[in-house]
Design a protein around this motif. Structure first.
Motif, PDB file in Angstrom:
ATOM      1  N   LEU A  48      34.495  56.364   2.460  1.00 39.08           N
ATOM      2  CA  LEU A  48      35.499  57.414   2.636  1.00 39.08           C
ATOM      3  C   LEU A  48      35.644  57.752   4.124  1.00 39.08           C
ATOM      4  CD1 LEU A  48      37.404  59.566   1.320  1.00 39.08           C
ATOM      5  CD2 LEU A  48      35.473  61.141   1.494  1.00 39.08           C
ATOM      6  N   ALA A  49      34.516  57.836   4.822  1.00 38.83           N
ATOM      7  CA  ALA A  49      34.540  58.152   6.254  1.00 38.83           C
ATOM      8  C   ALA A  49      35.324  57.078   7.001  1.00 38.83           C
ATOM      9  CB  ALA A  49      33.118  58.257   6.796  1.00 38.83           C
ATOM     10  N   LYS A  50      35.076  55.818   6.645  1.00 32.86           N
ATOM     11  CA  LYS A  50      35.749  54.696   7.287  1.00 32.86           C
ATOM     12  C   LYS A  50      37.254  54.755   7.011  1.00 32.86           C
ATOM     13  CE  LYS A  50      35.349  49.624   7.507  1.00 32.86           C
ATOM     14  NZ  LYS A  50      36.546  49.135   6.781  1.00 32.86           N
ATOM     15  N   ARG A  51      37.626  54.899   5.728  1.00 34.46           N
ATOM     16  CA  ARG A  51      39.036  54.955   5.341  1.00 34.46           C
ATOM     17  C   ARG A  51      39.745  56.142   5.986  1.00 34.46           C
ATOM     18  NH1 ARG A  51      39.794  52.129   0.369  1.00 34.46           N
ATOM     19  NH2 ARG A  51      38.960  50.058   0.841  1.00 34.46           N
ATOM     20  N   SER A  52      39.046  57.276   6.048  1.00 31.43           N
ATOM     21  CA  SER A  52      39.646  58.486   6.623  1.00 31.43           C
ATOM     22  C   SER A  52      39.899  58.307   8.108  1.00 31.43           C
ATOM     23  CB  SER A  52      38.744  59.701   6.393  1.00 31.43           C
ATOM     24  OG  SER A  52      38.607  59.945   5.010  1.00 31.43           O
ATOM     25  N   ASP A 110      46.510  57.795  -2.265  1.00 32.28           N
ATOM     26  CA  ASP A 110      45.468  58.789  -2.027  1.00 32.28           C
ATOM     27  C   ASP A 110      44.121  58.186  -2.434  1.00 32.28           C
ATOM     28  OD1 ASP A 110      47.445  60.527  -1.249  1.00 32.28           O
ATOM     29  OD2 ASP A 110      47.454  61.689  -3.110  1.00 32.28           O
ATOM     30  N   VAL A 111      43.068  58.591  -1.758  1.00 34.74           N
ATOM     31  CA  VAL A 111      41.756  57.983  -1.966  1.00 34.74           C
ATOM     32  C   VAL A 111      40.779  59.004  -2.543  1.00 34.74           C
ATOM     33  CG1 VAL A 111      39.838  56.835  -0.814  1.00 34.74           C
ATOM     34  CG2 VAL A 111      42.174  56.419  -0.028  1.00 34.74           C
ATOM     35  N   VAL A 112      40.219  58.694  -3.716  1.00 35.73           N
ATOM     36  CA  VAL A 112      39.262  59.590  -4.363  1.00 35.73           C
ATOM     37  C   VAL A 112      37.851  59.075  -4.130  1.00 35.73           C
ATOM     38  CG1 VAL A 112      38.582  60.686  -6.541  1.00 35.73           C
ATOM     39  CG2 VAL A 112      40.978  60.078  -6.155  1.00 35.73           C
ATOM     40  N   ALA A 113      36.938  59.984  -3.764  1.00 35.98           N
ATOM     41  CA  ALA A 113      35.558  59.592  -3.502  1.00 35.98           C
ATOM     42  C   ALA A 113      34.601  60.571  -4.160  1.00 35.98           C
ATOM     43  CB  ALA A 113      35.305  59.556  -1.995  1.00 35.98           C
ATOM     44  N   ARG A 114      33.385  60.100  -4.412  1.00 38.51           N
ATOM     45  CA  ARG A 114      32.330  61.013  -4.864  1.00 38.51           C
ATOM     46  C   ARG A 114      31.317  61.107  -3.734  1.00 38.51           C
ATOM     47  NH1 ARG A 114      27.571  60.170  -9.174  1.00 38.51           N
ATOM     48  NH2 ARG A 114      26.788  62.308  -9.212  1.00 38.51           N
ATOM     49  N   LEU A 115      31.083  62.330  -3.284  1.00 41.06           N
ATOM     50  CA  LEU A 115      30.178  62.518  -2.154  1.00 41.06           C
ATOM     51  C   LEU A 115      28.739  62.651  -2.616  1.00 41.06           C
ATOM     52  CD1 LEU A 115      32.346  64.957  -0.031  1.00 41.06           C
ATOM     53  CD2 LEU A 115      32.252  62.471   0.039  1.00 41.06           C
ATOM     54  N   THR A 172      38.912  65.044  13.392  1.00 39.00           N
ATOM     55  CA  THR A 172      38.042  63.927  13.013  1.00 39.00           C
ATOM     56  C   THR A 172      37.673  64.069  11.533  1.00 39.00           C
ATOM     57  OG1 THR A 172      35.975  65.088  13.476  1.00 39.00           O
ATOM     58  CG2 THR A 172      36.970  63.856  15.314  1.00 39.00           C
ATOM     59  N   PHE A 173      37.139  63.012  10.955  1.00 45.01           N
ATOM     60  CA  PHE A 173      36.696  63.055   9.564  1.00 45.01           C
ATOM     61  C   PHE A 173      35.609  64.095   9.399  1.00 45.01           C
ATOM     62  CE2 PHE A 173      33.443  61.589   6.497  1.00 45.01           C
ATOM     63  CZ  PHE A 173      34.161  61.762   5.335  1.00 45.01           C
TER      64      PHE A 173
END
Length: 174
Positions: A48-52, A110-115, A172-173
């Motif tokens: 997610l960090a990379k994509r963001s 849109d990108v969904v992630a689980r943190l 920034t992310f």
């Protein structure tokens, strides 16, 4: 005489190919495991960090906005209680249901992630204005508010959603 050996020669050619294919698919799998949440199949924090960061870079060049939603299942949802009383398998199914509903409710791209734990995030690579992000956020809340039935019990999922807009709120992310 030579042709009774040809099946062997064929096998010798195929084995290295099979080995290459196998190790390639293994590394793709390892790559997937490193970048995705094992339970839900959603992106993990790392990817997610990379994509963001990539999306923020594109938004910077295009002069557009990006949005970020942080979704936390509230304590009242009782994921901990579910895990403690009904076991982790049911808690896991609850999280999978949440993941599925989030994925179904976002816009294409849109990108969904689980943190981790009961924390999810949605990256909106391009939003016209903050109102668009709020609209996605309320759609997610509506989708999550639908009761979840597991093991002949019904759970009410409550979620808090935080919204940040690039570049208004952050650049920034992190």
């Amino acid at each position: 005489h030579m042709n009774h050996h040809s099946p062997m020669i064929g096998a010798l050619f195929l084995c290295p190919l099979a080995a290459i294919y196998f190790s390639a698919s293994m590394s793709v799998q390892r790559d997937h495991q490193a970048n995705h949440d094992e339970l839900t199949g959603l992106l993990n924090r790392k990817l997610l960090a990379k994509r963001s960061s990539e999306a923020l870079g594109r938004a910077a060049i295009a002069g557009t906005k990006a949005g970020f939603l942080l979704i936390d299942l509230d304590r009242s949802t009782g994921l901990k209680q579910v895990n403690d009383t009904l076991g982790h398998a049911v808690g896991d199914r609850l999280l999978k249901t949440v993941a599925h509903r989030l994925t179904q409710s976002v816009r294409p791209g849109d990108v969904v992630a689980r943190l981790g734990g009961a924390e999810f995030a949605v990256m909106l690579p391009s939003v016209k204005e903050a109102a668009a992000a709020r609209e996605v956020a309320s759609r997610l809340r509506v989708a999550l508010a639908e009761p979840v039935r597991l093991e002949a019990m019904t759970f009410q999922v409550e979620a808090s959603v935080g919204i940040a807009i690039y570049p208004d709120d952050a650049d920034t992310f992190d």
